[in-house]
Design an enzyme around this catalytic site. Structure first.
Site, PDB file in Angstrom:
ATOM      1  N   LEU A  28      86.281 130.932  91.223  1.00 39.31           N
ATOM      2  CA  LEU A  28      85.234 130.890  92.247  1.00 39.31           C
ATOM      3  C   LEU A  28      84.366 129.650  92.117  1.00 39.31           C
ATOM      4  O   LEU A  28      83.721 129.228  93.074  1.00 39.31           O
ATOM      5  CB  LEU A  28      84.348 132.137  92.146  1.00 39.31           C
ATOM      6  CG  LEU A  28      85.020 133.482  92.424  1.00 39.31           C
ATOM      7  CD1 LEU A  28      84.049 134.624  92.121  1.00 39.31           C
ATOM      8  CD2 LEU A  28      85.502 133.560  93.864  1.00 39.31           C
ATOM      9  N   GLY A  29      84.329 129.083  90.928  1.00 36.76           N
ATOM     10  CA  GLY A  29      83.474 127.915  90.728  1.00 36.76           C
ATOM     11  C   GLY A  29      83.558 127.416  89.303  1.00 36.76           C
ATOM     12  O   GLY A  29      84.072 128.089  88.413  1.00 36.76           O
ATOM     13  N   LYS A  30      83.028 126.214  89.109  1.00 33.24           N
ATOM     14  CA  LYS A  30      83.041 125.585  87.790  1.00 33.24           C
ATOM     15  C   LYS A  30      81.669 125.004  87.517  1.00 33.24           C
ATOM     16  O   LYS A  30      81.074 124.363  88.382  1.00 33.24           O
ATOM     17  CB  LYS A  30      84.101 124.476  87.762  1.00 33.24           C
ATOM     18  CG  LYS A  30      84.233 123.762  86.436  1.00 33.24           C
ATOM     19  CD  LYS A  30      85.273 122.659  86.526  1.00 33.24           C
ATOM     20  CE  LYS A  30      85.380 121.889  85.219  1.00 33.24           C
ATOM     21  NZ  LYS A  30      86.355 120.782  85.292  1.00 33.24           N
ATOM     22  N   GLY A  31      81.144 125.262  86.331  1.00 26.96           N
ATOM     23  CA  GLY A  31      79.840 124.741  85.950  1.00 26.96           C
ATOM     24  C   GLY A  31      79.932 123.893  84.703  1.00 26.96           C
ATOM     25  O   GLY A  31      81.019 123.636  84.178  1.00 26.96           O
ATOM     26  N   PHE A  33      79.038 124.592  81.709  1.00 24.30           N
ATOM     27  CA  PHE A  33      79.354 125.306  80.471  1.00 24.30           C
ATOM     28  C   PHE A  33      80.556 126.236  80.596  1.00 24.30           C
ATOM     29  O   PHE A  33      80.901 126.923  79.654  1.00 24.30           O
ATOM     30  CB  PHE A  33      78.138 126.098  80.003  1.00 24.30           C
ATOM     31  CG  PHE A  33      76.892 125.258  79.888  1.00 24.30           C
ATOM     32  CD1 PHE A  33      76.825 124.216  78.980  1.00 24.30           C
ATOM     33  CD2 PHE A  33      75.800 125.490  80.703  1.00 24.30           C
ATOM     34  CE1 PHE A  33      75.693 123.424  78.880  1.00 24.30           C
ATOM     35  CE2 PHE A  33      74.658 124.713  80.612  1.00 24.30           C
ATOM     36  CZ  PHE A  33      74.608 123.672  79.699  1.00 24.30           C
ATOM     37  N   GLY A  34      81.188 126.300  81.755  1.00 25.10           N
ATOM     38  CA  GLY A  34      82.332 127.188  81.905  1.00 25.10           C
ATOM     39  C   GLY A  34      82.733 127.381  83.355  1.00 25.10           C
ATOM     40  O   GLY A  34      82.413 126.560  84.212  1.00 25.10           O
ATOM     41  N   ARG A  35      83.433 128.489  83.614  1.00 27.36           N
ATOM     42  CA  ARG A  35      83.959 128.759  84.953  1.00 27.36           C
ATOM     43  C   ARG A  35      83.632 130.189  85.377  1.00 27.36           C
ATOM     44  O   ARG A  35      83.320 131.035  84.548  1.00 27.36           O
ATOM     45  CB  ARG A  35      85.481 128.557  84.977  1.00 27.36           C
ATOM     46  CG  ARG A  35      85.917 127.145  84.623  1.00 27.36           C
ATOM     47  CD  ARG A  35      87.430 127.064  84.467  1.00 27.36           C
ATOM     48  NE  ARG A  35      87.837 125.729  84.010  1.00 27.36           N
ATOM     49  CZ  ARG A  35      88.181 124.747  84.826  1.00 27.36           C
ATOM     50  NH1 ARG A  35      88.169 124.944  86.133  1.00 27.36           N
ATOM     51  NH2 ARG A  35      88.548 123.567  84.352  1.00 27.36           N
ATOM     52  N   VAL A  36      83.753 130.429  86.693  1.00 29.09           N
ATOM     53  CA  VAL A  36      83.561 131.771  87.243  1.00 29.09           C
ATOM     54  C   VAL A  36      84.838 132.168  87.975  1.00 29.09           C
ATOM     55  O   VAL A  36      85.391 131.378  88.754  1.00 29.09           O
ATOM     56  CB  VAL A  36      82.359 131.833  88.208  1.00 29.09           C
ATOM     57  CG1 VAL A  36      82.155 133.258  88.717  1.00 29.09           C
ATOM     58  CG2 VAL A  36      81.092 131.324  87.530  1.00 29.09           C
ATOM     59  N   ASP A 145      63.619 127.818  88.742  1.00 24.60           N
ATOM     60  CA  ASP A 145      64.735 126.940  89.139  1.00 24.60           C
ATOM     61  C   ASP A 145      65.459 127.480  90.367  1.00 24.60           C
ATOM     62  O   ASP A 145      66.680 127.547  90.396  1.00 24.60           O
ATOM     63  CB  ASP A 145      65.714 126.767  87.976  1.00 24.60           C
ATOM     64  CG  ASP A 145      66.715 125.634  88.214  1.00 24.60           C
ATOM     65  OD1 ASP A 145      66.362 124.680  88.934  1.00 24.60           O
ATOM     66  OD2 ASP A 145      67.835 125.718  87.687  1.00 24.60           O
TER      67      ASP A 145
END
Length: 288
Positions: A28-31, A33-36, A145
């Protein structure tokens, strides 16, 4: 963190989760610190989002405290406009957060695709955010934030606050720089003590961005952005056409003195919100 993971929910029963409990689907997504990933709990077939955070990244960026705080705060919150964190577990390399799945994805994507929102959509989301923040502030939680990337939409177009990484649970004023540059309140730019009023400021920034497509103090450099924030260098473009009532709300939130910003309660009572917001918090017509 202990090896055991807990989900203290209905009846205070504790469930020990593992990766074997889930069927993993598409990313679903990438950040940073990791992925979803989209995931389904094997027994109940309940759809969730599984956020995978690599321990190596936690060590590298020294975010143990921030992650623990995010987990503790988000697990304790129960509000229709706040994404649920159902529980967590971990193995040798990764930490897994079991999150409510928001079918509509990031509001940021919708905003960029459409350029800007209608006044009805913007008012509905500001009202939903105000209700969620009133709840958070009542629990002594300051978010600090809020930005379109941290706001998700469910299948009905209902808004969900998703990321509590910079949140803090405190009844005292704090003095740390956090959050995203375009959304920082003046007191945070100047590294002064700040409280719940930083979230009220952000509502003004978001309201402007929803209606115009860009945050109000955007500039070429960080230094220039900070200058514009501290000067309250606020202007309203001629296009798109935005009502005077909406501009009035924004102007009452983007005030340098935190004590003079419109309160959450007054935001929800503002004529522009009352006139335009969907009482159910649903934007079914938005393209998600």
């Amino acid at each position: 963190m202990s090896k055991k993971s807990t989900e203290s929910d209905a009846g205070n029963t504790e469930k020990q989760w593992s990766l074997a409990d889930f069927e993993i689907g598409r990313p679903l997504g990438k950040g940073k610190f990791g992925r979803v990933y989209l995931a389904r709990e094997a027994k109940s077939k309940y759809i969730v989002a599984l956020k995978v955070i690599f321990k190596e990244q936690i060590e590298k960026y020294k975010i143990h405290h921030q992650l623990r705080r995010e987990m503790e705060i988000q697990t304790s919150l129960r509000h229709p406009n706040i994404l649920r964190l159902f529980g967590w577990f971990h193995d040798n390399e990764r930490i897994f957060l079991i999150l409510e799945y928001a079918h509509g994805g990031e509001l940021y994507g919708v905003l960029k695709q459409n350029g800007h929102l209608t006044e009805q959509q913007a008012a509905t989301y500001i009202a939903s955010l105000s209700q969620a923040l009133a709840y958070c502030h009542g629990k002594c939680v300051i978010h600090r934030d809020i930005k379109p990337e941290n706001l998700l939409l469910d299948h009905e177009g209902r808004l969900k606050i998703a990321d509590f990484g910079w949140s803090v649970q405190s009844s005292n004023k704090r003095k740390t720089m956090c959050g995203t540059l375009d959304y920082l309140a003046p007191e945070m730019v100047e590294n002064r003590d700040h409280d719940y009023a930083v979230d009220n400021w952000t509502l003004g920034i978001l309201c402007y961005e929803f209606l115009y497509g860009n945050p109000p103090f955007e500039a070429e450099s960080q230094k220039d952005t900070f200058k514009r924030i501290l000067k309250i260098d606020l202007s309203f473009p001629l296009t798109p056409n935005v009502s005077e009532e909406a501009k009035n709300l924004i102007s009452q939130l983007l005030v340098k003195d935190p004590s003079k910003r419109l309160s959450i309660e007054k935001i929800m009572q503002h004529p522009w919100i009352v006139k335009n917001a969907d009482p159910k918090g649903v934007c079914a017509s938005i393209d998600i």
